[in-house]
Scaffold this motif. Structure first.
Motif, mmCIF file in Angstrom:
data_model
loop_
_atom_site.group_PDB
_atom_site.id
_atom_site.type_symbol
_atom_site.label_atom_id
_atom_site.label_comp_id
_atom_site.label_asym_id
_atom_site.label_seq_id
_atom_site.Cartn_x
_atom_site.Cartn_y
_atom_site.Cartn_z
ATOM 1 N N THR A 51 0.839 -1.202 0.000
ATOM 2 C CA THR A 51 0.000 0.000 0.000
ATOM 3 C C THR A 51 0.880 1.261 0.000
ATOM 4 O O THR A 51 0.637 2.199 -0.764
ATOM 5 N N ARG A 52 1.893 1.255 0.895
ATOM 6 C CA ARG A 52 2.808 2.415 0.929
ATOM 7 C C ARG A 52 3.542 2.574 -0.402
ATOM 8 O O ARG A 52 3.752 3.693 -0.863
ATOM 9 N N GLN A 53 3.918 1.461 -0.986
ATOM 10 C CA GLN A 53 4.606 1.525 -2.282
ATOM 11 C C GLN A 53 3.687 2.129 -3.345
ATOM 12 O O GLN A 53 4.127 2.951 -4.154
ATOM 13 N N GLN A 54 2.403 1.728 -3.319
ATOM 14 C CA GLN A 54 1.446 2.286 -4.274
ATOM 15 C C GLN A 54 1.230 3.786 -4.015
ATOM 16 O O GLN A 54 1.129 4.580 -4.955
ATOM 17 N N GLU A 55 1.140 4.171 -2.726
ATOM 18 C CA GLU A 55 0.976 5.584 -2.390
ATOM 19 C C GLU A 55 2.186 6.393 -2.852
ATOM 20 O O GLU A 55 2.044 7.494 -3.390
ATOM 21 N N LYS A 56 3.395 5.837 -2.632
ATOM 22 C CA LYS A 56 4.602 6.517 -3.099
ATOM 23 C C LYS A 56 4.580 6.661 -4.611
ATOM 24 O O LYS A 56 4.951 7.706 -5.149
ATOM 25 N N LYS A 57 4.120 5.610 -5.286
ATOM 26 C CA LYS A 57 4.053 5.656 -6.751
ATOM 27 C C LYS A 57 3.052 6.724 -7.198
ATOM 28 O O LYS A 57 3.320 7.487 -8.124
ATOM 29 N N LYS A 58 1.877 6.788 -6.499
ATOM 30 C CA LYS A 58 0.884 7.808 -6.827
ATOM 31 C C LYS A 58 1.452 9.210 -6.594
ATOM 32 O O LYS A 58 1.273 10.101 -7.416
ATOM 33 N N LYS A 59 2.130 9.397 -5.443
ATOM 34 C CA LYS A 59 2.729 10.701 -5.151
ATOM 35 C C LYS A 59 3.777 11.058 -6.197
ATOM 36 O O LYS A 59 3.844 12.201 -6.652
ATOM 37 N N PHE A 60 4.603 10.093 -6.569
ATOM 38 C CA PHE A 60 5.620 10.342 -7.583
ATOM 39 C C PHE A 60 4.965 10.737 -8.905
ATOM 40 O O PHE A 60 5.391 11.682 -9.561
ATOM 41 N N MET A 61 3.881 9.998 -9.256
ATOM 42 C CA MET A 61 3.184 10.325 -10.500
ATOM 43 C C MET A 61 2.548 11.718 -10.412
ATOM 44 O O MET A 61 2.561 12.472 -11.387
ATOM 45 N N GLN A 62 2.010 12.081 -9.217
ATOM 46 C CA GLN A 62 1.423 13.405 -9.038
ATOM 47 C C GLN A 62 2.491 14.487 -9.151
ATOM 48 O O GLN A 62 2.278 15.517 -9.784
ATOM 49 N N ILE A 63 3.656 14.227 -8.535
ATOM 50 C CA ILE A 63 4.767 15.179 -8.636
ATOM 51 C C ILE A 63 5.199 15.323 -10.090
ATOM 52 O O ILE A 63 5.444 16.429 -10.573
ATOM 53 N N GLU A 64 5.267 14.224 -10.784
ATOM 54 C CA GLU A 64 5.660 14.255 -12.194
ATOM 55 C C GLU A 64 4.629 15.047 -13.012
ATOM 56 O O GLU A 64 4.988 15.880 -13.852
ATOM 57 N N THR A 65 3.323 14.821 -12.733
ATOM 58 C CA THR A 65 2.262 15.559 -13.425
ATOM 59 C C THR A 65 2.354 17.050 -13.089
ATOM 60 O O THR A 65 2.254 17.904 -13.979
ATOM 61 N N ASN A 66 2.550 17.376 -11.802
ATOM 62 C CA ASN A 66 2.684 18.770 -11.390
ATOM 63 C C ASN A 66 3.885 19.428 -12.069
ATOM 64 O O ASN A 66 3.805 20.590 -12.485
ATOM 65 N N THR A 67 4.975 18.691 -12.145
ATOM 66 C CA THR A 67 6.175 19.224 -12.795
ATOM 67 C C THR A 67 5.893 19.527 -14.260
ATOM 68 O O THR A 67 6.269 20.593 -14.769
ATOM 69 N N ARG A 68 5.210 18.605 -14.942
ATOM 70 C CA ARG A 68 4.854 18.839 -16.352
ATOM 71 C C ARG A 68 3.937 20.056 -16.469
ATOM 72 O O ARG A 68 4.101 20.882 -17.367
ATOM 73 N N ASN A 69 2.974 20.182 -15.530
ATOM 74 C CA ASN A 69 2.067 21.339 -15.550
ATOM 75 C C ASN A 69 2.823 22.643 -15.306
ATOM 76 O O ASN A 69 2.548 23.656 -15.943
ATOM 77 N N ILE A 70 3.773 22.607 -14.367
ATOM 78 C CA ILE A 70 4.569 23.802 -14.080
ATOM 79 C C ILE A 70 5.393 24.190 -15.298
ATOM 80 O O ILE A 70 5.483 25.363 -15.659
ATOM 81 N N VAL A 71 5.983 23.197 -15.956
ATOM 82 C CA VAL A 71 6.773 23.472 -17.163
ATOM 83 C C VAL A 71 5.875 24.068 -18.238
ATOM 84 O O VAL A 71 6.232 25.065 -18.888
ATOM 85 N N ALA A 72 4.678 23.492 -18.414
ATOM 86 C CA ALA A 72 3.747 24.010 -19.425
ATOM 87 C C ALA A 72 3.317 25.433 -19.068
ATOM 88 O O ALA A 72 3.266 26.315 -19.931
ATOM 89 N N MET A 73 3.016 25.677 -17.775
ATOM 90 C CA MET A 73 2.614 27.009 -17.328
ATOM 91 C C MET A 73 3.761 27.996 -17.521
ATOM 92 O O MET A 73 3.549 29.128 -17.953
ATOM 93 N N SER A 74 4.964 27.570 -17.210
ATOM 94 C CA SER A 74 6.135 28.432 -17.395
ATOM 95 C C SER A 74 6.316 28.802 -18.868
ATOM 96 O O SER A 74 6.628 29.945 -19.192
ATOM 97 N N GLN A 75 6.092 27.833 -19.730
ATOM 98 C CA GLN A 75 6.201 28.113 -21.169
ATOM 99 C C GLN A 75 5.118 29.113 -21.604
ATOM 100 O O GLN A 75 5.382 30.011 -22.406
ATOM 101 N N LYS A 76 3.897 28.961 -21.066
ATOM 102 C CA LYS A 76 2.826 29.901 -21.391
ATOM 103 C C LYS A 76 3.165 31.297 -20.888
ATOM 104 O O LYS A 76 2.954 32.291 -21.586
ATOM 105 N N ILE A 77 3.697 31.377 -19.656
ATOM 106 C CA ILE A 77 4.073 32.675 -19.097
ATOM 107 C C ILE A 77 5.177 33.305 -19.938
ATOM 108 O O ILE A 77 5.133 34.499 -20.247
ATOM 109 N N ASP A 78 6.175 32.500 -20.331
ATOM 110 C CA ASP A 78 7.250 33.009 -21.192
ATOM 111 C C ASP A 78 6.684 33.545 -22.502
ATOM 112 O O ASP A 78 7.096 34.601 -22.980
ATOM 113 N N SER A 79 5.725 32.803 -23.059
ATOM 114 C CA SER A 79 5.105 33.227 -24.315
ATOM 115 C C SER A 79 4.346 34.545 -24.121
ATOM 116 O O SER A 79 4.440 35.461 -24.944
#
Length: 197
Positions: A51-79
Motif C-alpha cells: 500500500t505504501r509503495q502504491q501511495e509513493k508511486k501515486k505521489k511520484f506520478m502526481q509530482i511528475e504531473t505537477n512538474t509537467r504542468n509547471i513546465v507548461a505554465m512556465s512556457q505559457k508565461i514566457d510566451s
C-alpha cells in the motif's frame, strides 16, 4: 523412508512412539495459532508495504504531473511575456509620438495663451496712452494687472524675457496707482459697492 514392521515392535516402543507423535501433534497444535497469527502479521506487513509503495508511486506520478504542468505554465508565461514585450516595444514608438504631440500641443496652447495675455495687456496700455480721455473701471485695471502678473510669472518660470512687456506693464501699474490716489475711475462708486457685496 524405511519399512517398519509394527508387529516386531514392543508394546513399550509403540506406546513411546504414540506418545512422541502425540506430543509432536500437541506441540504443533499449540504452535499453530501462533504460526497462523505470525503469518497474518507478515501478510499484514506485506500488504502495508505494498500500500505504501502504491501511495509513493501515486505521489511520484502526481509530482511528475505537477512538474509537467509547471513546465507548461512556465512556457505559457514566457510566451505571454514575450508577446507583452513585443507589444510594449511596438507601441513604445507610438506612445512616444503621442507624448511628443501632446507636449507640442501643450506648448502651442501655452504660447497662444501667452500671446493672448501679452496682446491684452499691451492693448490696454496702448489705449491708456492713445486715448487718455477714456476712463476705465477699477475692475478693468485689476483684471489687466492680474493677467499681466500671471504672464510675468509664466515667462520667468520659462526663463524668458520681455522688455517691452515689462515697460508697458509698469506703465499700467503706475497709471492705476495715480488714479487710485485721485480716485479717478469710471463708475468708482459702483465698483466699491460691488466689492462690498
Amino acid at each position: 523412508m524405511p519399512d517398519i514392521n509394527v508387529s516386531q515392535l514392543s508394546a513399550l516402543q509403540i506406546v513411546t512412539a504414540f506418545f512422541i507423535v502425540s506430543v509432536v501433534l500437541i506441540a504443533v497444535g499449540a504452535a499453530a495459532p501462533k504460526i497462523i497469527n505470525s503469518a497474518k502479521n507478515i501478510s499484514s506487513l506485506i500488504q502495508n508495504m505494498l500500500t505504501r509503495q502504491q501511495e509513493k508511486k501515486k505521489k511520484f506520478m502526481q509530482i511528475e504531473t505537477n512538474t509537467r504542468n509547471i513546465v507548461a505554465m512556465s512556457q505559457k508565461i514566457d510566451s505571454l511575456l514575450s508577446t507583452l514585450n513585443q507589444f510594449v516595444t511596438e507601441n513604445k514608438e507610438i506612445n512616444r509620438e503621442i507624448i511628443n504631440q501632446l507636449e507640442d500641443f501643450r506648448e502651442e496652447q501655452l504660447q497662444k495663451q501667452l500671446d493672448d495675455m501679452r496682446a491684452f495687456v499691451l492693448s490696454f496700455a496702448n489705449s491708456l496712452k492713445t486715448q487718455p480721455e477714456v476712463r476705465h473701471t477699477v475692475k478693468e485695471y485689476l483684471n489687466v494687472i492680474d493677467i499681466g502678473t500671471k504672464y510675468h510669472s509664466i515667462i520667468e518660470e520659462k526663463g524668458l524675457e520681455n522688455g517691452a512687456f515689462d515697460m508697458e506693464f509698469g506703465f499700467i501699474k503706475r497709471d492705476y496707482n495715480k488714479r487710485l490716489d485721485t480716485r479717478d475711475f469710471l463708475n468708482m462708486e459702483e465698483d466699491i459697492c460691488n466689492e462690498k457685496d
